[in-house]
Design a protein around this motif. Structure first.
Motif: not given
Length: 257
Positions: A29-56
């Protein structure tokens, strides 16, 4: 990709439609998706921050390169340029930002260049890892590695930030295999080389190693695993939808993966 324990967050670099996707743990199941910031040439492997519950997500394509902060609900929380030791200075990676890994021990996000052995500039090899402040993007630590590695596609911290695992798409001449490398980050200090725990060969040498994730997963009738490696099956024609799969490895002790 990365996980918060409830969902997978996977980047896609499809031409003209770069996105971060939120999927169920069974990938059905795909719940959602979000477009990369304008001007992105490549988005790399992300990471999760459990302290702030954010993806970088590391974003290449502009200089300076960017840390794209995303909430677990997939909305942009901020965009931070990476820099050197002072605001506005050049980050040592310059135009290469292939992956990021959040370390809960010091709160920094780490990365490296890709390490292309065919080049002659900064991207020729990976001999050090850089740690950046997640809020300002300013360089805080430079950690030398005990030996050079190449073609790093992803990194992840495990065991509470004590170990760093790097996934390489480079076939070593000694055995024609690609590897996951493990390093001791339990007392990582700016400018001081870390110790290597060793490496493990990826079973599928002909396929492209894409990412590595540390997540404790349980399998019916099998050993628990901690390391998941994403691979592209290069033998499947490009129009297929099932050319991505995962290998799962156990970590019985800090020095054995």
């Amino acid at each position: 990709m990365c996980t918060d324990g409830a969902y997978w967050y996977i980047v896609s670099n499809a031409e003209d439609d770069q996105r971060l996707h939120k999927l169920s743990l069974d990938f059905r199941t795909t719940y959602a998706s979000l477009s990369a910031p304008s001007g992105s040439g490549h988005i790399g492997a992300p990471t999760y921050d459990p302290q702030r519950r954010q993806i970088y997500v590391p974003v290449e394509g502009n200089e300076p390169e960017l840390i794209w902060k995303v909430t677990t609900g997939l909305s942009t929380a901020g965009i931070v340029p990476i820099a050197g030791r002072t605001p506005g200075s050049h980050a040592p990676q310059r135009w290469k930002f292939p992956w990021m890994a959040f370390n809960p021990r010091d709160g920094l996000v780490y990365s490296s260049v890709f390490g292309d052995p065919e080049r002659t500039d900064i991207d020729k090899e990976v001999d050090r890892i850089w740690g950046y402040d997640r809020d300002t993007g300013i360089l805080k630590k430079e950690i030398p590695l005990p030996s050079k590695v190449y073609a790093i596609q992803g990194g992840t911290f495990g065991n509470g930030g004590r170990n760093l695992y790097l996934a390489s798409d480079y076939e070593e001449a000694a055995n024609d295999r690609k590897h996951v490398y493990a390093y001791d980050f339990s007392s990582a200090t700016d400018g001081v080389p870390v110790k290597s725990w060793g490496k493990v060969a990826v079973p599928d040498a002909d396929d492209e190693v894409e990412c590595v994730v540390f997540a404790h997963l349980s399998w019916h009738g099998a050993r628990d695993t901690h390391i998941s490696i994403g691979l592209l099956d290069d033998s499947v024609w490009s129009g297929a939808t099932d050319n991505v799969y995962f290998r799962h490895l156990a970590v019985p002790s800090p020095i054995s993966i």
